[in-house]
Scaffold this motif. Structure first.
Motif, short mmCIF file in Angstrom:
data_model
loop_
_atom_site.label_atom_id
_atom_site.label_comp_id
_atom_site.label_asym_id
_atom_site.label_seq_id
_atom_site.Cartn_x
_atom_site.Cartn_y
_atom_site.Cartn_z
N ILE A 51 0.85 -1.20 0.00
CA ILE A 51 0.00 0.00 0.00
C ILE A 51 0.89 1.25 0.00
N SER A 52 1.95 1.24 0.83
CA SER A 52 2.86 2.39 0.88
C SER A 52 3.58 2.58 -0.45
N ILE A 53 3.95 1.49 -1.10
CA ILE A 53 4.63 1.60 -2.41
C ILE A 53 3.68 2.26 -3.42
N GLU A 54 2.41 1.86 -3.39
CA GLU A 54 1.42 2.46 -4.29
C GLU A 54 1.29 3.96 -4.05
N GLU A 55 1.19 4.33 -2.77
CA GLU A 55 1.05 5.76 -2.43
C GLU A 55 2.29 6.54 -2.85
N ALA A 56 3.46 5.93 -2.63
CA ALA A 56 4.71 6.60 -2.99
C ALA A 56 4.78 6.80 -4.51
N HIS A 57 4.35 5.79 -5.26
CA HIS A 57 4.31 5.87 -6.73
C HIS A 57 3.46 7.04 -7.18
N LYS A 58 2.34 7.23 -6.49
CA LYS A 58 1.43 8.31 -6.86
C LYS A 58 2.10 9.68 -6.62
N ARG A 59 2.81 9.80 -5.51
CA ARG A 59 3.51 11.07 -5.24
C ARG A 59 4.55 11.35 -6.33
N ILE A 60 5.25 10.32 -6.77
CA ILE A 60 6.27 10.50 -7.82
C ILE A 60 5.60 10.94 -9.12
N GLY A 61 4.49 10.29 -9.44
CA GLY A 61 3.75 10.65 -10.66
C GLY A 61 3.27 12.10 -10.59
N ASP A 62 2.78 12.52 -9.43
CA ASP A 62 2.29 13.89 -9.27
C ASP A 62 3.42 14.91 -9.43
N ILE A 117 9.78 5.58 1.32
CA ILE A 117 9.74 4.94 0.00
C ILE A 117 9.71 6.01 -1.10
N ALA A 118 8.85 7.02 -0.92
CA ALA A 118 8.75 8.08 -1.93
C ALA A 118 10.09 8.81 -2.09
N HIS A 119 10.76 9.06 -0.97
CA HIS A 119 12.06 9.73 -0.98
C HIS A 119 13.05 8.94 -1.85
N GLU A 120 13.15 7.65 -1.60
CA GLU A 120 14.10 6.83 -2.36
C GLU A 120 13.66 6.69 -3.82
N MET A 121 12.37 6.61 -4.05
CA MET A 121 11.87 6.51 -5.43
C MET A 121 12.21 7.77 -6.22
N CYS A 122 12.21 8.91 -5.53
CA CYS A 122 12.52 10.17 -6.21
C CYS A 122 13.99 10.18 -6.65
N HIS A 123 14.88 9.69 -5.78
CA HIS A 123 16.29 9.56 -6.19
C HIS A 123 16.39 8.64 -7.41
N ASP A 124 15.62 7.56 -7.36
CA ASP A 124 15.71 6.58 -8.45
C ASP A 124 15.14 7.14 -9.76
N GLU A 125 14.09 7.96 -9.63
CA GLU A 125 13.47 8.58 -10.82
C GLU A 125 14.51 9.46 -11.55
N LEU A 126 15.22 10.24 -10.76
CA LEU A 126 16.25 11.12 -11.33
C LEU A 126 17.36 10.27 -11.97
N PHE A 127 17.77 9.24 -11.27
CA PHE A 127 18.82 8.36 -11.77
C PHE A 127 18.39 7.68 -13.08
N THR A 128 17.15 7.21 -13.12
CA THR A 128 16.67 6.50 -14.31
C THR A 128 16.64 7.43 -15.52
N ARG A 129 16.24 8.67 -15.29
CA ARG A 129 16.14 9.62 -16.41
C ARG A 129 17.51 10.11 -16.88
N LEU A 130 18.49 10.13 -15.98
CA LEU A 130 19.79 10.71 -16.33
C LEU A 130 20.91 9.69 -16.52
#
Ligand SMILES: [Zn+2]
Length: 252
Positions: A51-62, A117-130
């Motif tokens: 459930i937390s992973i889902e919520e974190a995903h939504k924050r990243i998408g937003d 989770i959202a914090h780490e996903m945000c680092h990963d989002e940046l890493f994936t794009r760059l």
């Protein structure tokens, strides 16, 4: 012989990376294509984490418009496991990017929540794009951490851009005893400059980063995050694009 030496030094230098990369051969259970859990984790805990992973995903998408990060998540249940996969005993989460593009988010059930989770996903989002090289070469640590704080509500929980900036400003003033110890962004541009210091230094580094990134976002708007990163991926320098986007917005 050379390749054996390379493999051995890789294991010695980056044992946590080695363990993450070969998670398939550990006793961790694969519950989804990119989620591994400790063999002793009860299913009720897994449900909560999902459930937390889902919520974190939504924050990243937003924040980013959409989420393209696809890190392998490794959910640990003990400090020992967390240390093996993350090479740290600090906090409840860490993200690891590799030069060959694979990335991992290691989480520790102890202290885990959507913010971590959202914090780490945000680092990963940046890493994936760059990618690895550009993230290391171009992205100041204060920007990477400040951006991650925008989806991590542990210190400031509002998503209103002006209020968020004012709240980080207050946090900064509090941690620095009313501005007695100020950090400039240059000092916290490198990983070493950001994390090497007392607990108070690191906390002030986080709050200074949160204040700067929220200030920039209040001026340019969140839609510009993806644009900034896209332009860096195209070969522009961080500092140039960061400033240009702000100046452009001020002129409009
Ligand atoms: Zn972080």
């Amino acid at each position: 012989m050379t390749s054996v030496a390379l493999v051995v030094s890789y294991y010695v230098l980056f044992p946590h990376l080695w363990y993450c990369q070969w998670i398939d051969y550990s006793d961790f259970k694969k519950v989804k294509s990119n989620l591994y859990i400790s063999p002793t984790t009860p299913s009720k805990h897994l449900q909560k984490v999902n459930i937390s992973i889902e919520e974190a995903h939504k924050r990243i998408g937003d924040l980013w418009g959409k989420s393209v990060g696809d890190a392998t998540v490794i959910l640990c249940e003990s400090t020992e496991q967390y240390h093996r996969y993350c090479n740290s005993d600090e906090g409840a989460g860490c993200s690891i990017g590799t030069p060959w593009g694979a990335s991992f988010i290691v989480l520790n059930l102890n202290g885990l929540n959507t913010d971590v989770i959202a914090h780490e996903m945000c680092h990963d989002e940046l890493f994936t794009r760059l990618g690895w090289w550009k993230t290391i070469r171009e992205i100041p640590q204060w920007f990477n951490e400040g951006l991650a704080l925008m989806v991590d509500y542990r210190f400031v929980a509002t998503s209103d851009s002006v209020q968020r900036y004012l709240d980080y400003k207050d946090e900064c003033s509090y941690v620095s005893n009313g501005g007695q110890t100020v950090l400039n962004l240059k000092e916290i541009s490198s990983f070493h400059g950001f994390f090497n210091g007392s607990e108070n230094h690191v906390m002030l580094a986080y709050m200074t980063s949160g204040m700067e990134v929220s200030r920039w976002l209040a001026v340019v708007g969140e839609k510009k995050i993806a644009l900034l990163v896209h332009q860096i991926a195209e070969g522009h320098h961080f500092q140039d694009v960061y400033q240009q986007l702000e100046q452009k917005n001020k002129r409009n």
